[in-house]
Design a protein around this motif. Structure first.
Motif, PDB file in Angstrom:
ATOM      1  N   GLY A  46       0.819  -1.208   0.000  1.00  0.00           N
ATOM      2  CA  GLY A  46       0.000   0.000   0.000  1.00  0.00           C
ATOM      3  C   GLY A  46       0.851   1.255   0.000  1.00  0.00           C
ATOM      4  O   GLY A  46       2.005   1.243  -0.432  1.00  0.00           O
ATOM      5  N   ALA A  47       0.288   2.335   0.512  1.00  0.00           N
ATOM      6  CA  ALA A  47       0.959   3.632   0.494  1.00  0.00           C
ATOM      7  C   ALA A  47       1.754   3.861   1.777  1.00  0.00           C
ATOM      8  O   ALA A  47       1.385   3.370   2.848  1.00  0.00           O
ATOM      9  N   LYS A  48       2.819   4.638   1.655  1.00  0.00           N
ATOM     10  CA  LYS A  48       3.602   4.999   2.832  1.00  0.00           C
ATOM     11  C   LYS A  48       2.817   5.942   3.728  1.00  0.00           C
ATOM     12  O   LYS A  48       2.991   5.969   4.939  1.00  0.00           O
ATOM     13  N   TYR A  49       1.940   6.728   3.101  1.00  0.00           N
ATOM     14  CA  TYR A  49       1.061   7.611   3.859  1.00  0.00           C
ATOM     15  C   TYR A  49      -0.284   7.649   3.147  1.00  0.00           C
ATOM     16  O   TYR A  49      -0.339   7.831   1.925  1.00  0.00           O
ATOM     17  N   ILE A  50      -1.365   7.459   3.878  1.00  0.00           N
ATOM     18  CA  ILE A  50      -2.706   7.448   3.292  1.00  0.00           C
ATOM     19  C   ILE A  50      -3.180   8.889   3.143  1.00  0.00           C
ATOM     20  O   ILE A  50      -3.373   9.581   4.142  1.00  0.00           O
ATOM     21  N   PRO A 153       0.807  20.648   5.121  1.00  0.00           N
ATOM     22  CA  PRO A 153       1.655  19.454   5.192  1.00  0.00           C
ATOM     23  C   PRO A 153       0.814  18.224   5.530  1.00  0.00           C
ATOM     24  O   PRO A 153      -0.078  18.294   6.377  1.00  0.00           O
ATOM     25  N   ASN A 154       1.113  17.114   4.874  1.00  0.00           N
ATOM     26  CA  ASN A 154       0.391  15.892   5.230  1.00  0.00           C
ATOM     27  C   ASN A 154       1.009  15.287   6.489  1.00  0.00           C
ATOM     28  O   ASN A 154       1.984  15.796   7.040  1.00  0.00           O
ATOM     29  N   GLY A 155       0.420  14.182   6.936  1.00  0.00           N
ATOM     30  CA  GLY A 155       0.872  13.566   8.174  1.00  0.00           C
ATOM     31  C   GLY A 155       2.327  13.161   8.157  1.00  0.00           C
ATOM     32  O   GLY A 155       3.027  13.270   9.166  1.00  0.00           O
ATOM     33  N   ALA A 156       2.801  12.683   7.012  1.00  0.00           N
ATOM     34  CA  ALA A 156       4.194  12.262   6.916  1.00  0.00           C
ATOM     35  C   ALA A 156       5.135  13.453   7.093  1.00  0.00           C
ATOM     36  O   ALA A 156       6.158  13.357   7.783  1.00  0.00           O
ATOM     37  N   ALA A 157       4.792  14.591   6.469  1.00  0.00           N
ATOM     38  CA  ALA A 157       5.626  15.788   6.584  1.00  0.00           C
ATOM     39  C   ALA A 157       5.612  16.323   8.011  1.00  0.00           C
ATOM     40  O   ALA A 157       6.642  16.756   8.538  1.00  0.00           O
ATOM     41  N   LEU A 158       4.456  16.303   8.648  1.00  0.00           N
ATOM     42  CA  LEU A 158       4.361  16.765  10.029  1.00  0.00           C
ATOM     43  C   LEU A 158       5.182  15.880  10.952  1.00  0.00           C
ATOM     44  O   LEU A 158       5.869  16.364  11.859  1.00  0.00           O
ATOM     45  N   GLN A 159       5.132  14.589  10.720  1.00  0.00           N
ATOM     46  CA  GLN A 159       5.876  13.657  11.549  1.00  0.00           C
ATOM     47  C   GLN A 159       7.375  13.848  11.382  1.00  0.00           C
ATOM     48  O   GLN A 159       8.145  13.683  12.334  1.00  0.00           O
ATOM     49  N   ALA A 182     -16.946  22.515  21.051  1.00  0.00           N
ATOM     50  CA  ALA A 182     -16.620  22.303  22.462  1.00  0.00           C
ATOM     51  C   ALA A 182     -15.319  21.535  22.647  1.00  0.00           C
ATOM     52  O   ALA A 182     -14.769  21.500  23.752  1.00  0.00           O
ATOM     53  N   ALA A 183     -14.837  20.886  21.611  1.00  0.00           N
ATOM     54  CA  ALA A 183     -13.604  20.100  21.698  1.00  0.00           C
ATOM     55  C   ALA A 183     -12.997  19.982  20.312  1.00  0.00           C
ATOM     56  O   ALA A 183     -13.682  20.167  19.295  1.00  0.00           O
ATOM     57  N   ILE A 184     -11.706  19.668  20.280  1.00  0.00           N
ATOM     58  CA  ILE A 184     -10.978  19.541  19.019  1.00  0.00           C
ATOM     59  C   ILE A 184     -10.234  18.218  19.020  1.00  0.00           C
ATOM     60  O   ILE A 184      -9.552  17.875  19.997  1.00  0.00           O
ATOM     61  N   ILE A 185     -10.353  17.483  17.927  1.00  0.00           N
ATOM     62  CA  ILE A 185      -9.592  16.251  17.743  1.00  0.00           C
ATOM     63  C   ILE A 185      -8.334  16.565  16.948  1.00  0.00           C
ATOM     64  O   ILE A 185      -8.403  17.181  15.879  1.00  0.00           O
ATOM     65  N   LEU A 186      -7.192  16.158  17.464  1.00  0.00           N
ATOM     66  CA  LEU A 186      -5.947  16.225  16.708  1.00  0.00           C
ATOM     67  C   LEU A 186      -5.754  14.852  16.090  1.00  0.00           C
ATOM     68  O   LEU A 186      -5.376  13.893  16.767  1.00  0.00           O
ATOM     69  N   GLY A 187      -6.067  14.741  14.790  1.00  0.00           N
ATOM     70  CA  GLY A 187      -6.161  13.453  14.145  1.00  0.00           C
ATOM     71  C   GLY A 187      -4.928  13.056  13.361  1.00  0.00           C
ATOM     72  O   GLY A 187      -4.440  13.828  12.538  1.00  0.00           O
ATOM     73  N   GLY A 188      -4.448  11.849  13.602  1.00  0.00           N
ATOM     74  CA  GLY A 188      -3.335  11.325  12.822  1.00  0.00           C
ATOM     75  C   GLY A 188      -2.454  10.417  13.654  1.00  0.00           C
ATOM     76  O   GLY A 188      -2.040  10.807  14.761  1.00  0.00           O
ATOM     77  N   ALA A 189      -2.166   9.228  13.139  1.00  0.00           N
ATOM     78  CA  ALA A 189      -1.311   8.301  13.883  1.00  0.00           C
ATOM     79  C   ALA A 189       0.076   8.885  14.110  1.00  0.00           C
ATOM     80  O   ALA A 189       0.669   8.722  15.181  1.00  0.00           O
ATOM     81  N   GLY A 190       0.591   9.597  13.109  1.00  0.00           N
ATOM     82  CA  GLY A 190       1.915  10.197  13.236  1.00  0.00           C
ATOM     83  C   GLY A 190       1.959  11.349  14.214  1.00  0.00           C
ATOM     84  O   GLY A 190       3.041  11.809  14.597  1.00  0.00           O
ATOM     85  N   LEU A 191       0.777  11.836  14.636  1.00  0.00           N
ATOM     86  CA  LEU A 191       0.701  12.947  15.582  1.00  0.00           C
ATOM     87  C   LEU A 191       0.416  12.456  17.000  1.00  0.00           C
ATOM     88  O   LEU A 191       0.091  13.257  17.877  1.00  0.00           O
ATOM     89  N   ALA A 192       0.530  11.170  17.220  1.00  0.00           N
ATOM     90  CA  ALA A 192       0.326  10.617  18.560  1.00  0.00           C
ATOM     91  C   ALA A 192       1.245  11.317  19.551  1.00  0.00           C
ATOM     92  O   ALA A 192       2.445  11.467  19.314  1.00  0.00           O
ATOM     93  N   GLY A 193       0.693  11.786  20.650  1.00  0.00           N
ATOM     94  CA  GLY A 193       1.472  12.460  21.683  1.00  0.00           C
ATOM     95  C   GLY A 193       1.568  13.959  21.539  1.00  0.00           C
ATOM     96  O   GLY A 193       2.022  14.640  22.471  1.00  0.00           O
ATOM     97  N   TYR A 194       1.115  14.518  20.418  1.00  0.00           N
ATOM     98  CA  TYR A 194       1.244  15.958  20.193  1.00  0.00           C
ATOM     99  C   TYR A 194       0.207  16.766  20.958  1.00  0.00           C
ATOM    100  O   TYR A 194       0.452  17.934  21.294  1.00  0.00           O
ATOM    101  N   ALA A 195      -0.948  16.209  21.224  1.00  0.00           N
ATOM    102  CA  ALA A 195      -2.021  16.985  21.848  1.00  0.00           C
ATOM    103  C   ALA A 195      -1.583  17.576  23.185  1.00  0.00           C
ATOM    104  O   ALA A 195      -1.913  18.725  23.511  1.00  0.00           O
ATOM    105  N   ARG A 196      -0.832  16.811  23.970  1.00  0.00           N
ATOM    106  CA  ARG A 196      -0.416  17.318  25.280  1.00  0.00           C
ATOM    107  C   ARG A 196       0.563  18.485  25.130  1.00  0.00           C
ATOM    108  O   ARG A 196       0.635  19.361  26.016  1.00  0.00           O
ATOM    109  N   LEU A 197       1.313  18.531  24.020  1.00  0.00           N
ATOM    110  CA  LEU A 197       2.236  19.633  23.785  1.00  0.00           C
ATOM    111  C   LEU A 197       1.500  20.902  23.354  1.00  0.00           C
ATOM    112  O   LEU A 197       1.917  22.015  23.686  1.00  0.00           O
TER     113      LEU A 197
END
Length: 252
Positions: A46-50, A153-159, A182-197
């Motif tokens: 498959g793709a390196k990034y979806i 930037p896509n998820g790969a570039a952000l990561q 009322a809330a915001i989702i920070l979506g992306g597997a490569g962005l795991a852990g970023y929300a707390r920052l």
């Protein structure tokens, strides 16, 4: 989370980027409760990034392939499956064939965000916007999803560039916060852990899609019921032999 019995779960990264898999492992494995084992698989094709409809469609096949490969390699039942992509490719197919609960980063995030009220999404890659609107609607969260803020930037570039990601995503979250949600989702597997920052710079609750995925997977999962089993509803041709090893359910 008080889980005393040994339980095994499966996390599938449906793209072929091993760095994304590693990111998910680095963030999630330290959070596993005692007695929980998490098997992790990366898509073998498959793709390196979806980033588009086509790569998302192939990723759904890759998810099924990863699940089948795990089933053929490890004996015993799973207690749950988590699709490690904010887009949940293959969610409905895996849910159909698996004898255990299945969720994905997007669905899990929707569940948590909706508990606050209407919500927004911040993610990378402009082609995701219509795809996420469609997914939210199909899962029953179309009315609660009020805004999607995509960054160039896509998820790969952000990561690949954490400093740039923090600057870019902070601005996007601040923009999303002005959309009446009322809330915001920070979506992306490569962005795991970023929300707390980012949370100190954003006035609304930020939901980390990877953490939401782990929490919802563990909450939904239960020991496989005696009457449930893994199985397909179709006979395969031209597929890997492992697909044929999964039983075909009698549809009557």
């Amino acid at each position: 989370m008080d889980i005393t019995a040994q339980r095994r779960y499966l996390l599938i990264n449906p793209n072929t980027n091993a760095l994304t898999t590693q990111r998910l492992q680095d963030v999630l494995l330290p959070l596993l409760p005692q007695g929980v084992q998490l098997d992790v698989r990366t898509a073998r094709f498959g793709a390196k990034y979806i980033a588009c409809e086509a790569s998302h469609a192939v990723a759904a096949h890759a998810c099924l392939d990863a699940w089948v490969s795990q089933q053929s390699a490890v004996s015993g039942s799973l207690n749950g499956v988590l699709i490690g992509c904010f887009g949940d490719p293959g969610l409905f197919a895996l849910r159909e064939v698996s004898g255990c609960p299945v969720t994905g980063l997007a669905e899990a995030s929707f569940i948590q965000a909706a508990s606050y009220g209407p919500f927004a999404i911040v993610t990378g890659g402009e082609r995701w916007k219509p795809m996420l609107h469609r997914l939210a609607g199909s899962l029953g969260y179309g009315a609660q999803l009020r805004h999607i803020e995509t960054v160039a930037p896509n998820g790969a570039a952000l990561q690949a560039d954490p400093d740039m990601a923090i600057r870019c995503l902070t601005q996007a979250c601040q923009q999303a916060a002005q959309s009446g949600v009322a809330a915001i989702i920070l979506g992306g597997a490569g962005l795991a852990g970023y929300a707390r920052l980012l949370q100190p710079h954003v006035p609304l609750p930020l939901i980390d899609s990877a953490l939401a995925g782990l929490e919802i997977m563990l909450k939904q999962a239960s020991p496989p019921a005696p009457h449930t089993q893994d199985g397909f509803f179709a006979q395969w041709q031209g597929m890997p032999e492992a697909f044929k090893a999964i039983p075909t359910r009698d549809t009557g």
